[in-house]
Design an enzyme around this catalytic site. Structure first.
Site, PDB file in Angstrom:
ATOM      1  N   ASP A  21     -13.723 -16.418   8.250  1.00  0.00           N
ATOM      2  CA  ASP A  21     -12.192 -16.351   8.002  1.00  0.00           C
ATOM      3  C   ASP A  21     -11.506 -16.265   9.104  1.00  0.00           C
ATOM      4  O   ASP A  21     -11.370 -14.976   9.991  1.00  0.00           O
ATOM      5  CB  ASP A  21     -12.189 -14.956   7.132  1.00  0.00           C
ATOM      6  CG  ASP A  21     -10.691 -14.341   6.631  1.00  0.00           C
ATOM      7  OD1 ASP A  21      -9.886 -14.853   7.305  1.00  0.00           O
ATOM      8  OD2 ASP A  21     -10.779 -13.354   6.014  1.00  0.00           O
ATOM      9  N   TYR A  31       0.873  -1.175   0.098  1.00  0.00           N
ATOM     10  CA  TYR A  31       0.079   0.022   0.195  1.00  0.00           C
ATOM     11  C   TYR A  31       0.918   1.091  -0.127  1.00  0.00           C
ATOM     12  O   TYR A  31       0.639   2.188   0.846  1.00  0.00           O
ATOM     13  CB  TYR A  31      -0.961   0.219   1.191  1.00  0.00           C
ATOM     14  CG  TYR A  31      -1.623  -1.339   1.406  1.00  0.00           C
ATOM     15  CD1 TYR A  31      -2.835  -1.755   0.574  1.00  0.00           C
ATOM     16  CD2 TYR A  31      -1.282  -2.220   2.556  1.00  0.00           C
ATOM     17  CE1 TYR A  31      -3.277  -2.889   0.793  1.00  0.00           C
ATOM     18  CE2 TYR A  31      -1.856  -3.220   2.625  1.00  0.00           C
ATOM     19  CZ  TYR A  31      -2.831  -3.758   1.948  1.00  0.00           C
ATOM     20  OH  TYR A  31      -3.226  -5.131   2.277  1.00  0.00           O
ATOM     21  N   LYS A  33      -1.820 -16.952   7.941  1.00  0.00           N
ATOM     22  CA  LYS A  33      -1.087 -16.194   8.881  1.00  0.00           C
ATOM     23  C   LYS A  33      -0.382 -17.078   9.878  1.00  0.00           C
ATOM     24  O   LYS A  33       0.728 -17.528   9.439  1.00  0.00           O
ATOM     25  CB  LYS A  33      -1.770 -15.022   9.527  1.00  0.00           C
ATOM     26  CG  LYS A  33      -2.310 -13.866   8.538  1.00  0.00           C
ATOM     27  CD  LYS A  33      -2.399 -12.539   9.215  1.00  0.00           C
ATOM     28  CE  LYS A  33      -2.455 -11.280   8.438  1.00  0.00           C
ATOM     29  NZ  LYS A  33      -3.720 -11.209   7.949  1.00  0.00           N
ATOM     30  N   TYR A  45     -12.160  -7.342   6.785  1.00  0.00           N
ATOM     31  CA  TYR A  45     -11.031  -7.464   5.687  1.00  0.00           C
ATOM     32  C   TYR A  45     -10.802  -8.862   5.649  1.00  0.00           C
ATOM     33  O   TYR A  45     -10.753  -9.544   6.306  1.00  0.00           O
ATOM     34  CB  TYR A  45      -9.620  -6.498   6.629  1.00  0.00           C
ATOM     35  CG  TYR A  45      -8.614  -6.938   5.415  1.00  0.00           C
ATOM     36  CD1 TYR A  45      -8.466  -6.029   4.450  1.00  0.00           C
ATOM     37  CD2 TYR A  45      -7.743  -8.084   5.919  1.00  0.00           C
ATOM     38  CE1 TYR A  45      -7.258  -6.189   3.225  1.00  0.00           C
ATOM     39  CE2 TYR A  45      -6.702  -8.270   4.756  1.00  0.00           C
ATOM     40  CZ  TYR A  45      -6.689  -7.359   3.605  1.00  0.00           C
ATOM     41  OH  TYR A  45      -5.303  -7.587   2.745  1.00  0.00           O
TER      42      TYR A  45
HETATM   43  C1  LIG Z   1      -4.114 -11.136   6.420  1.00  0.00           C
HETATM   44  C2  LIG Z   1      -5.699 -11.505   6.237  1.00  0.00           C
HETATM   45  C3  LIG Z   1      -6.039 -12.074   4.900  1.00  0.00           C
HETATM   46  C4  LIG Z   1      -5.301 -11.867   3.823  1.00  0.00           C
HETATM   47  O1  LIG Z   1      -4.105 -12.832   3.832  1.00  0.00           O
HETATM   48  P1  LIG Z   1      -3.036 -12.579   2.857  1.00  0.00           P
HETATM   49  O2  LIG Z   1      -2.055 -13.953   3.156  1.00  0.00           O
HETATM   50  O3  LIG Z   1      -2.409 -11.410   3.150  1.00  0.00           O
HETATM   51  O4  LIG Z   1      -3.103 -12.811   1.303  1.00  0.00           O
HETATM   52  C5  LIG Z   1      -7.665 -12.436   4.741  1.00  0.00           C
HETATM   53  N1  LIG Z   1      -8.306 -12.345   5.969  1.00  0.00           N
HETATM   54  C6  LIG Z   1      -7.941 -11.768   6.997  1.00  0.00           C
HETATM   55  C7  LIG Z   1      -8.831 -11.815   8.149  1.00  0.00           C
HETATM   56  C8  LIG Z   1      -6.685 -11.329   7.402  1.00  0.00           C
HETATM   57  O5  LIG Z   1      -6.230 -10.963   8.441  1.00  0.00           O
END
Ligand SMILES: *Cc1c(COP(=O)(O)O)cnc(C)c1O
Length: 664
Positions: free
Chosen positions: A483, A254, A512, A382
């Protein structure tokens, strides 16, 4: 600190003579230099205290440059002539690489420092740490001294390999001949050539044996003086030049290509610390965007990577499979909430979200509910930066306006209003229920981050709301995608955040922390209902990344999950929660602070207005902490191994920065 670390392939190979000779050679060449010894065993007890013979050799060779006598340069001295870990233990002392490195740095400040190890690289210091750990802390180029005798090729090549595996550079090998030659010398010459070729190293010197081992100091000094030009070529990189190139040519997350935010160059990372090019150590409050849960350079994870790399780094996953992937998917199914039985290995969080969305749409298509092509989510979320994921990110602070032509239009409800720690207000779910009812025939899935909305605003909402969404999904025949990329693996105090609500999703995304922050890896898990429906009548899930199931990533994820289960992460996260609450409490009193909230190993200070990121970053770095605020938020999501003192430091640094900036 500048200088060299001098190690040997064994004890008694002549390290001390060579270190002293190198010291003299540097001094003769006009350099300000000092030889130091972190640990000296086998000291003599005299009326003046413990005397280290090695330091006497330094003093003898460097005498012309130290008219008042050579300084005290041994950090720790012990009488027994044995391994440092034993000698220290007998003296009731503990040796840690960190404290030894600190002591060496103090001695060697502002001077070219030759640090002489004790014995070889695998010599124990105690508590599983070896000389190699100290070498890593000091991060100096390494000179290896080898005695030219039977077995030396093996010992030298193993030492070279270990030094390189530790991420250190080998400045060269000094060959010492401590015994007389019995043939015409061809065997020994061959040894040297073999080391040079097989080890891919430069031979700094090949010091002959004279008169049955009684070598003069002058012989050593002469040999090492000749080696100086070879050593000086191991120059450090030009940091400013690199940073300029970076700013001119490399995109960071970004950022502008022409007016980027400042970056700092990291040389290495260990435990909770990032180590910058200028040796500055920062306490890492970010766990590298929340993924380095065990901290950096964890020996178990390092080893898992190395072992897997020794077998295979990668093979395609189409038509092939392997142990690292099988073992990881077994674990994920075991650990995941009830009912998730099928795993898709993805190469990043965003990709795992794309896969989840595709699963949901394919599921509805196969079921014949072809109208259900939309996704429902809440504001403030997000889910990643790829197109499908972006379309379900918060429409305001996300990137919708830039890509409106490209992104599918999804269906949004307000951000869950009821906070995690408030009494549940059932009306907070009303709008979501209304929207879901109205659009239920178009919606394939609900996608949300459970309990904690991360990059969309670090917002903690009530578990009852999540339970409500699960019930609404069931009521309308809609899938629920959770997610857990940010929240999974203990971050919120539960292994998965969905456990706060006691629910299971139909599809789960993890990423992550999955690989302990070592490799990019994520996974999408689905129930048998979802997987079997998609696969009915010969259906296939239409996704397959090149690096799917990457063995290195899977191997380190396996090690990370095992480690997590072996450690008491519940207590670690619970402690961090307590410490964060204490450390951030004073921020509540500050005028510009709108809210302070903590859940598990997540601490957030929300301000009234957006923060000045470069200014704060600089203040944080000056005070030894790494944090990366965004929007109105300064937050910490540290590695689980962080200490109370380090959390306190993070809190104090945040408080001071906010308080000071207010007066400007
Ligand atoms: C970081 C994140 C993503 C994206 O993961 P990347 O490995 O950066 O593509 C998706 N959802 C959540 C909740 C996140 O924190």
């Amino acid at each position: 600190m500048t200088g060299f670390f001098i190690t040997g392939t064994d004890t008694g190979v002549g390290k001390t003579c060579i270190t002293a000779a190198l010291l003299r050679a540097f001094l003769d060449a006009g350099r300000h230099a000092l030889a130091v010894k972190p640990v000296q065993t086998g000291c003599l007890k005299t009326e003046h205290g413990l005397v280290a013979e090695d330091a006497e050799v330094y003093g003898r060779l460097a005498a012309p440059y130290f008219p008042d006598g050579y300084p005290e340069v041994c950090c720790r001295k012990y009488i027994p002539a044995c391994s440092p870990h034993l000698a220290a233990d007998m003296a009731g002392d503990t040796l840690t690489p960190d404290t030894l490195a600190e002591e060496v740095r103090t001695l060697g400040a502002n001077t070219l420092t030759l640090v002489e190890g004790a014995g070889g690289v695998a010599v124990p210091l105690g508590d599983g740490m070896t000389m190699l750990d100290l070498m890593q802390r000091l991060d100096l180029p390494v000179i290896i001294v080898a005695d030219n005798k039977l077995g030396m090729i093996n010992h030298t090549l193993m030492t070279i390999e270990m030094v390189r595996n530790a991420g250190l550079s080998v400045a060269g090998v000094v060959i010492n001949n401590t015994t007389p030659v019995s043939d015409d010398g061809s065997l020994r010459r061959s040894n040297v050539a073999t080391i040079e070729e097989y080890g891919d190293v430069s031979i700094l010197a090949d010091i002959p044996n004279c008169d049955g081992g009684t070598k003069s100091d002058a012989l050593f000094v002469e040999a090492m003086a000749k080696a100086l030009p070879l050593l000086d070529s191991t120059a450090k990189s030009d940091v400013q030049n690199d940073l300029n190139f970076d700013a001119d040519h490399i995109w960071h997350p970004y950022t502008s290509a022409t007016n980027p935010l400042p970056t700092v160059k990291v040389r290495s990372a260990r435990g909770t610390r990032l180590i910058l090019e200028d040796d500055t150590e920062l306490v890492d409050g970010m766990a590298s965007w929340w993924c380095a849960i065990h901290g950096y350079a964890h020996p178990t994870l390092d080893r898992a990577m190395r072992e897997q790399q020794g077998r295979m780094s990668h093979v395609m996953f189409g038509g092939l499979t392997h142990d690292p992937a099988i073992s990881l998917c077994r674990k994920l199914i075991d650990l995941a909430p009830e009912g998730l039985e099928h795993v898709f290995l993805a190469d990043s969080g965003s990709v795992s979200v794309e896969v989840a969305l595709k699963m949901a749409l394919q599921y509805m298509q196969t079921k014949g509910e072809v109208e259900r092509t939309k996704l429902f989510t809440v504001r403030g979320g997000y889910h990643g930066d790829t197109c499908g994921a972006m379309s379900v990110c918060d429409p305001n602070n996300g990137m919708h306006h830039l890509f409106s032509g490209l992104l599918p239009k999804q269906i949004f409800a307000p951000r869950p209003a009821c906070r995690f720690d408030e009494e549940y207000d059932p009306s907070s779910l009303e709008e979501a229920a209304r929207v879901l009812k109205k659009h239920s025939s178009e919606i394939a899935a609900i996608i949300v981050e459970p309990i904690v909305q991360g990059a969309g605003g670090m917002w903690f909402y009530h578990p009852e709301y999540l339970r409500g969404l699960r019930a609404l999904a069931d009521e309308h025949g809609i899938l629920l995608i959770l997610d857990e990329i940010a929240t999974g693996f203990g971050r919120t105090g539960k292994f998965f955040a969905s456990e706060w609500a006691g629910i299971s999703p139909d599809i789960l995304c993890v990423g992550k922390g999955l690989s302990g922050g070592y490799m990019t890896l994520a996974a999408t898990l689905a129930t048998s209902e979802v997987a079997h429906t998609i696969s009915a009548d010969g259906g296939v899930l239409m996704h397959g990344p090149t690096f799917m199931g990457n063995p290195l990533a899977c191997a380190v994820a396996n090690a990370s999950l095992d480690l997590l289960q072996q450690t008491d992460w519940q207590s670690q996260v619970h402690n961090i929660e307590t410490w964060l609450n204490q450390a951030l409490a004073p921020c509540r009193e500050l005028r510009d602070v709108a809210n302070v909230r903590v859940l598990g190993a997540i601490g957030v200070v929300e301000l009234d207005a957006p923060v000045n990121v470069p200014q704060l970053q600089e203040q944080f770095i000056q005070r030894g902490v790494w944090l990366r605020p965004f929007g109105k938020l300064i937050y910490a999501m540290p590695p689980y191994i962080i200490s109370e003192e380090e959390v306190a430091r993070i809190g104090a640094v945040i408080h001071n920065a906010i308080a000071e900036n207010r007066h400007q």
